[in-house]
Scaffold this motif. Structure first.
Motif: not given
Length: 189
Positions: A17, A20-21, A168-169, A172, A175
């Protein structure tokens, strides 16, 4: 799944997570840089377009000037014809064996020929300037095309970066869902 395994999986998803952020933030920063670069390229393209227009206006003015060339040469030809006519008439009026007749054609016809020559030089110079301006316009158009191509490349990079942010969002969010699931298992014990 044991609570210990759930803790391991939870920690792994939490690391993912935050990773990804971090990726999302990097891509957002990159988009900001690209948008700034794009804005600078747009300003440069506008300046080139203005410069092209100024040169095009100059080229059009020169073209209008050279368009009057035939009219000027026609007037010079008429003037030469009138001088010849006047010289013939004057010679016919003054006929004396003791006085040599004044030759108008010799005196004024030469000036008209010189004017014709000078006018040709002027128009040759103008045409040379017109050619230079035309080459400048061509060069500026090539530069503008290159800038527009760079803008398109920047737009493509922005789209790619946005696509990666979206990916990636999504990861995320996955996750977060997984973390919530593992957290539930950890609480059940």
């Amino acid at each position: 799944m044991t609570p210990e395994e759930a803790v391991e999986y939870y920690n792994m998803e939490q690391r993912n997570y935050y990773e990804y952020c971090s990726y999302i933030q990097n891509y957002q920063n990159r988009i900001g840089e690209l948008q700034s670069e794009r804005q600078n390229k747009n300003i440069l393209a506008d300046e080139k377009q203005t410069e092209i227009q100024r040169n095009q206006d100059l080229y059009d003015s020169i073209s209008n000037t050279t368009g009057s060339k035939d009219g000027l040469f026609s007037h010079l030809t008429k003037i030469n014809g009138k001088v010849q006519e006047a010289a013939a008439n004057f010679s016919a009026m003054v006929s004396s064996s003791t006085v040599k007749a004044f030759n108008l054609e010799e005196t004024f016809g030469e000036n008209a020929t010189n004017a014709n020559s000078k006018l040709t030089e002027v128009f040759d110079f103008i045409n040379s300037g017109k050619s230079s301006v035309s080459q400048m316009i061509e060069s500026l158009n090539q530069e503008l095309d290159a800038i527009n191509s760079q803008i398109q490349e920047i737009d493509m990079e922005i789209r790619n970066a946005q696509y990666m942010i979206d990916q990636y969002e999504s990861s995320k969010q996955t996750s977060l869902v997984n973390m919530a699931y593992y957290e539930r298992i950890m609480r059940q014990s």
